[in-house]
Design a protein around this motif. Structure first.
Motif, PDB file in Angstrom:
ATOM      1  N   ASP C 160       0.020  18.434   7.912  1.00 49.56           N
ATOM      2  CA  ASP C 160       1.348  18.923   6.653  1.00 49.56           C
ATOM      3  C   ASP C 160       0.229  20.228   5.920  1.00 49.56           C
ATOM      4  O   ASP C 160      -0.466  20.099   5.302  1.00 49.56           O
ATOM      5  CB  ASP C 160       1.255  17.544   5.044  1.00 49.56           C
ATOM      6  N   THR C 162       1.099  21.757   4.386  1.00 48.75           N
ATOM      7  CA  THR C 162       0.943  22.323   2.423  1.00 48.75           C
ATOM      8  C   THR C 162       0.099  21.850   1.953  1.00 48.75           C
ATOM      9  O   THR C 162      -0.595  21.975   0.517  1.00 48.75           O
ATOM     10  CB  THR C 162       2.426  21.683   1.806  1.00 48.75           C
ATOM     11  N   ASP C 195       9.886  19.870  16.003  1.00 45.90           N
ATOM     12  CA  ASP C 195      10.104  18.275  14.993  1.00 45.90           C
ATOM     13  C   ASP C 195      10.610  17.291  15.552  1.00 45.90           C
ATOM     14  O   ASP C 195      10.693  15.762  15.467  1.00 45.90           O
ATOM     15  CB  ASP C 195      11.159  18.907  13.909  1.00 45.90           C
ATOM     16  N   ALA C 196      11.507  17.948  16.764  1.00 38.65           N
ATOM     17  CA  ALA C 196      12.092  16.782  17.022  1.00 38.65           C
ATOM     18  C   ALA C 196      10.795  16.034  18.056  1.00 38.65           C
ATOM     19  O   ALA C 196      11.394  14.289  18.345  1.00 38.65           O
ATOM     20  CB  ALA C 196      12.697  17.244  18.762  1.00 38.65           C
ATOM     21  N   ILE C 198       7.352  15.816  16.576  1.00 36.19           N
ATOM     22  CA  ILE C 198       6.394  14.830  15.384  1.00 36.19           C
ATOM     23  C   ILE C 198       6.538  13.496  15.412  1.00 36.19           C
ATOM     24  O   ILE C 198       7.856  13.217  15.029  1.00 36.19           O
ATOM     25  CB  ILE C 198       6.780  16.567  14.342  1.00 36.19           C
ATOM     26  N   VAL C 199       5.340  13.129  15.769  1.00 33.19           N
ATOM     27  CA  VAL C 199       5.232  11.250  15.066  1.00 33.19           C
ATOM     28  C   VAL C 199       5.501  11.999  13.418  1.00 33.19           C
ATOM     29  O   VAL C 199       5.503  10.367  12.694  1.00 33.19           O
ATOM     30  CB  VAL C 199       4.337  11.013  15.424  1.00 33.19           C
ATOM     31  N   ASN C 200       4.347  12.563  12.672  1.00 36.01           N
ATOM     32  CA  ASN C 200       4.461  12.487  11.752  1.00 36.01           C
ATOM     33  C   ASN C 200       3.250  13.297  10.914  1.00 36.01           C
ATOM     34  O   ASN C 200       2.891  14.248  11.723  1.00 36.01           O
ATOM     35  CB  ASN C 200       3.116  11.307  11.470  1.00 36.01           C
ATOM     36  N   TYR C 201       3.831  14.542   9.822  1.00 34.67           N
ATOM     37  CA  TYR C 201       2.497  15.549   9.242  1.00 34.67           C
ATOM     38  C   TYR C 201       1.867  14.895   9.080  1.00 34.67           C
ATOM     39  O   TYR C 201       2.490  14.512   7.296  1.00 34.67           O
ATOM     40  CB  TYR C 201       3.709  16.192   8.656  1.00 34.67           C
ATOM     41  N   LYS C 325       4.950  27.843   3.666  1.00 34.60           N
ATOM     42  CA  LYS C 325       5.008  26.420   2.654  1.00 34.60           C
ATOM     43  C   LYS C 325       6.497  26.110   2.304  1.00 34.60           C
ATOM     44  O   LYS C 325       6.750  25.191   3.019  1.00 34.60           O
ATOM     45  CB  LYS C 325       3.979  26.404   1.524  1.00 34.60           C
ATOM     46  N   ALA C 326       6.819  26.159   1.284  1.00 36.74           N
ATOM     47  CA  ALA C 326       8.880  26.851   1.017  1.00 36.74           C
ATOM     48  C   ALA C 326       9.513  26.348   1.770  1.00 36.74           C
ATOM     49  O   ALA C 326      10.280  25.132   1.926  1.00 36.74           O
ATOM     50  CB  ALA C 326       8.918  27.010  -0.688  1.00 36.74           C
ATOM     51  N   VAL C 329       8.747  23.519   4.245  1.00 39.26           N
ATOM     52  CA  VAL C 329       9.209  22.150   3.565  1.00 39.26           C
ATOM     53  C   VAL C 329      10.907  21.714   3.931  1.00 39.26           C
ATOM     54  O   VAL C 329      11.221  21.568   4.405  1.00 39.26           O
ATOM     55  CB  VAL C 329       8.880  21.971   1.867  1.00 39.26           C
ATOM     56  N   LYS C 333      10.095  19.997   7.692  1.00 38.46           N
ATOM     57  CA  LYS C 333       9.981  19.032   7.348  1.00 38.46           C
ATOM     58  C   LYS C 333      11.874  18.031   6.368  1.00 38.46           C
ATOM     59  O   LYS C 333      11.899  17.011   6.784  1.00 38.46           O
ATOM     60  CB  LYS C 333       9.247  18.527   5.899  1.00 38.46           C
ATOM     61  N   ARG C 336      16.654  16.692   7.653  1.00 37.73           N
ATOM     62  CA  ARG C 336      16.112  15.819   8.704  1.00 37.73           C
ATOM     63  C   ARG C 336      18.386  15.119   8.613  1.00 37.73           C
ATOM     64  O   ARG C 336      19.101  15.752   8.137  1.00 37.73           O
ATOM     65  CB  ARG C 336      16.601  13.946   6.515  1.00 37.73           C
TER      66      ARG C 336
END
Lengths: 277, 347, 336
Positions: C160, C162, C195-196, C198-201, C325-326, C329, C333, C336
């Motif tokens: 992550d 951030t 992102d598609a 990505i398993v996890n941040y 960073k913002a 996010v 991230k 959705r």
């Protein structure tokens, strides 16, 4: 003499502890959430409106509420079975089964998150077993998806719900069910007409308890969530990543308010169920 | 014609128990009559009742009603009404709803079951309490509701487990009289479990005396009182002086030798070892000339109409109930006799 | 009377429990993750040489800055370690005290603050760390573009950004690597597409997860991957992407109002010394000082591998850190 003195002294001491550990931090939190900057500034309600205007925090709040509601409902319904078995029946391995179910009580959320990854991660135990059985690694990476979050939170709540329901079931008089039986009530009627009406307050209380714990739990989602952010995680990120203490405080106050509403509602409903008809 | 409840060879041993709770319980319960199961606590009477009710599974044995075998029938299908010692009223329901319960689970509509419930509450004489919760009622009132609830669905048999034992003495007497009236009106086959011989004798048409899981003796109350089959029954039903003795032949015929004298044996006694019973009321103060034996009065308790004497003859102690108006003239050596027919002997 | 007595008793109890710790010298370094840049080995070496303990601390760069800011009036930490841009940003917030450790002059001017508010201790490059065993026969990706292929769905992670500085460096620098402009759109378009897969941040350090194969592909500092490969002998390849990569200098600083200030200065001096720099190099983070690495040197990728590396100016990175960073996010991230 000494006893009386201890009683007199413990009153103010308790009050002091209460103020230091609960009242004062709460005042700071609420006051912080109503200010503009990290160290004071003008009074404002902007932090609260920001929660609802920002998509990510609004969604996180929404997810927090419905995931907690769902997990609490599932925990109450599903844990009623084992709680019933533990209270009413003796079977070989009961002590072990009970220990296994109540052990996670002492686990932190982060540990539950890691367990979830070990079981349902990309190379977790379950997908590897599935691969061995079927050739396809079903459930691979489930830990990081909505299902993983639900399972982890549910697992987190099993001991709380089971223990809470157990103590309620222990208070039920089994003779009432025998009486119902003699009056011609079958198993289902005994459950719906005798057990359930007496159990409602305990079910509500357990629901409120597990809801509040899920709502506030942070460790689980810290480890497993990818897309599903929940409000406690947003609080963490607002502080860690963006230094926005007032917004984080406002989010915390919202969480607190929801938890408070939940337990008050449960209490009110219990009161209505047991006193007013 | 009412069907007969028959129980054959019931056995039950609880896990980890050294002794059977009930062994070989066999009895035919007289239809339309009240049978009292009487015994000290732990004698297996409540266990027997639970097995008859279907709430406890027997290790072996059968329960039949008429020609219907109930042994494998679930309690909720037996149509037996039960009144529990603890009342076991549903705390979340009003008195009326408690009484309606058996009707409700049978799917009877609300109006009809309300009518029947109120009728039952009239029968037990507390219609004014219909809407109260159990917690708001006294023990006696709760017991009436428990009875009304057990009767409301018109059971084939009524089972009562120590129904009065949780009440205080005065209330118990009151309710006993009322139960007697009510059960008499209903004419229902009833099994009444109690450890109180007074209750058993006043309510039961027939008594079944249990001791250590077995039936010790059964019969009408007066039968058992007069002709107990064992020293246990003799001592358990009322007060009794019980002795070990021997029947022997002397010049005049068969005699019984007891610690305080020698008596002509009643008919039926045979040579050899025997035990004998004399009820306290069968011992009377005699004119000195008629005395069969003399005893020292150790204490005397005035009980109104009669006085209970604790007597001593040598090593033997005796109880005697004598009319209170008879003067105890010589307490050191009171002349006494046993009434004719007052000596009961069993080999 | 009773209360006073109990307070005294309480105080004595606390006092009795603490002396063992009180006598032990401690330097608190925020962002001291044992599995990152071999901090576990470095702090163990320091304890061996001096008897001073530097406890592990799992905060990432941004978390470190947030903690220092929160504790501004009552500092708890002595030293801090960051990805350079975040250290630069923290210095701007007045969280550091000026200090020029021994060896200061040897550090290139662009890799240190003129006033001594921060300085570089070692540097790395963003790389694609691949657990080849966990790929199960899928080809090892060789470029950032490869990572977008559907066959890598659910196999890729980066921390992550951030919270963790290395990831921030990646998220910031990818735009320039791909030839994007000042609007950074090209970089974010890539991150959104990635992102598609990505398993996890992860919010916690993922070193062990990559080692086990739970995370098959990790975008992180090359040194961490090389340590997996050479030290942990794991089936790990470290790929310098074909498009180029981002330089990731890492800096240290003295915390303003450090509770153990003098000990902290000794420690910061030592960190630029030969033994510390060599120990850091065991995790294949390139030391800033010119030390003889011996046979380790051969295990570093050749300098030619980093030909196409970009190094965005630290002042710009720091100035835009919060905004980037913002935006991450919101657009990556929060997408959705």
């Amino acid at each position: 003499m000494l006893k009386r003195f201890a009683a007199i002294a413990s009153g103010p001491l308790l009050l002091a502890v209460l103020v230091v550990l609960l009242v004062w931090p709460l005042i700071c939190l609420v006051s912080g959430s109503l200010h503009e900057g990290n160290s004071g500034g003008a009074w404002t309600l902007d932090n609260y409106t920001a929660i609802f205007q920002t998509r990510s925090s609004r969604v996180a709040l929404f997810h927090s509420i419905w995931i907690s509601l769902g997990v609490a409902a599932a925990a109450v319904v599903i844990c009623l079975g084992p709680a019933w078995l533990f209270v009413r029946h003796d079977f070989p391995g009961k002590r072990i089964a009970r220990a296994v179910l109540t052990l996670p009580m002492s686990f932190s959320g982060i540990l539950i998150g890691f367990l979830c990854v070990i079981m349902l991660g990309r190379i977790g135990v379950v997908p590897r077993l599935m691969e061995w059985l079927t050739g396809t690694d079903y459930f691979s990476g489930t830990a990081y998806q909505l299902g993983g979050i639900l399972i982890a939170y549910f697992y987190f709540e099993i001991p709380r719900a089971t223990l809470s329901l157990e103590s309620a079931l222990r208070k039920l008089d089994p003779r009432l069910e025998l009486a119902a039986c003699s009056l011609g009530a079958g198993a289902w009627q005994r459950f719906t007409l005798v057990v359930l009406p007496q159990l409602w307050p305990a079910l509500l209380a357990t629901f409120a308890l597990t809801f509040c714990v899920s709502l506030g739990s942070f460790g689980v989602v810290l480890i497993v969530a990818k897309r599903f952010s929940l409000l406690p995680l947003e609080v963490f990120e607002q502080i860690i990543a963006f230094n926005r203490y007032p917004l984080a405080a406002a989010m915390s106050v919202v969480l607190l308010a929801i938890a408070l509403c939940a337990s008050l509602t449960a209490r009110w409903a219990t009161h209505r169920l047991t006193h007013v008809r | 014609m009412m069907a007969t409840l028959t129980v054959k060879g019931l056995n039950k041993t609880y896990p980890q128990a050294a002794e059977a709770a009930v062994s070989d319980f066999t009895h035919t319960f007289a239809p339309g009559r009240i049978t009292a199961l009487l015994g000290p606590s732990g004698s297996g009477k409540s266990t027997t009742l639970a097995m008859i009710a279907g709430l406890l599974e027997p290790d072996s044995g059968s329960v039949t009603f008429g020609d219907e075998d109930l042994t494998r029938v679930l309690a909720e299908r037996r149509e037996f009404g039960i009144v529990f010692q603890s009342y076991a009223l549903f705390p979340h329901l009003s008195a009326r709803e408690n009484v309606e319960f058996g009707l409700r689970v049978r799917g009877i509509d609300a109006l009809e079951r309300r009518r029947r419930a109120l009728e039952m509450l009239e029968l037990v004489r507390i219609p004014q309490l219909a809407e109260r919760r159990p917690a708001q009622l006294s023990g006696g009132e709760q017991q009436r509701i428990a009875l009304a609830r057990a009767l409301a669905f018109k059971p084939r048999v009524l089972l009562m487990d120590e129904p009065l034992s949780a009440l205080d003495a005065k209330l118990r007497d009151e309710l006993r009289a009322e139960l007697s009236r009510l059960l008499g009106e209903l004419g229902l086959t009833t099994i009444y479990v109690t450890h109180d011989q007074g209750e058993a004798m006043s309510l039961g048409h027939e008594l079944v005396i249990m001791h250590r899981g077995r039936i010790e003796q059964c019969g009408t109350p007066s039968d058992l009182y007069r002709r107990p089959s064992s020293p246990f029954v003799a001592g358990f039903l009322g007060s009794a002086n019980v002795f070990e003795g021997e029947c022997a032949q002397n010049g005049k015929g068969l005699v019984v030798r007891l610690p305080f004298g020698e008596w002509r044996a009643p008919t039926g006694a045979t040579l050899g070892r025997c035990w004998a019973m004399v009820r306290p009321e069968q011992i009377e103060v005699a004119a000195p000339a008629d005395a069969q034996f003399h005893a020292r009065v150790e204490s005397a308790f005035f009980l109104g109409g009669h006085t209970r004497l604790h007597l001593r003859v040598g090593e033997t102690t005796l109880l005697a109930d004598v009319p209170s108006h008879v003067p105890i003239v010589s307490p050191e050596a009171l002349p006494l006799r046993v009434r004719d027919g007052g000596l009961y002997v069993q080999n | 009377m009773k209360i006073r007595n109990s307070l005294i008793a309480l105080f004595l109890t606390c006092a009795a429990l603490t002396p063992a710790r009180a006598q032990e010298k401690v330097v608190v370094q925020y962002d001291c993750i044992p599995n990152y840049a071999n901090w576990g080995g470095v702090t163990a070496q320091y304890l061996k040489e001096t008897g001073v303990r530097v406890p592990p601390d799992m905060k990432g760069s941004s978390a470190t800055m947030a903690a220092l800011e929160q504790e501004k009036t009552n500092p708890q930490a002595d030293a801090a370690y960051y990805s350079a841009a975040i250290g630069y940003q923290a210095a701007g917030k007045g969280l550091h005290a000026p200090y020029k450790p021994k060896g200061w002059d040897a550090i290139p001017a662009e890799l240190r603050d003129p006033d001594g508010l921060w300085w570089t201790v070692h540097s790395a490059h963003v790389a694609i760390i691949v657990n080849t065993a966990a790929l199960k026969g899928k080809p090892v990706p060789t470029s950032f573009a490869d990572l977008l292929k559907p066959e890598y769905k659910g196999l890729i992670a980066y921390d992550d950004p951030t919270i963790h500085g290395t990831s921030f460096t990646f998220v910031y620098g990818i735009n320039q690597v791909l030839g994007g402009g000042a609007d950074m759109n090209k970089g974010f378009d890539y991150l959104k597409a990635l992102d598609a897969n990505i398993v996890n941040y992860p919010r916690e350090n993922s070193y062990n997860d990559v080692l086990r194969g739970e995370i098959p592909i990790w975008i992180n500092a090359d040194g961490n991957g090389l340590k997996m490969k050479w030290t942990d002998k794991a089936p790990v390849d470290v790929i310098i992407p074909a498009e180029g990569t981002v330089a990731a200098p890492l800096v240290m600083a003295l915390v303003k109002g450090a509770p153990h200030g003098d000990e902290a200065k000794k420690y910061l001096d030592w960190c630029l010394g030969e033994s510390a720099q060599k120990t850091m190099a065991e995790s294949f983070f390139r030391p800033i000082m010119n030390v003889n690495l011996g046979e380790l040197a051969a295990k570093f990728p050749p300098a030619s591998a980093y030909r196409k590396a970009v190094a965005p100016p630290l002042n710009e990175m720091a100035a835009n850190a919060d905004a980037v960073k913002a935006r991450w996010v919101k657009e990556v991230k929060g997408n959705r």
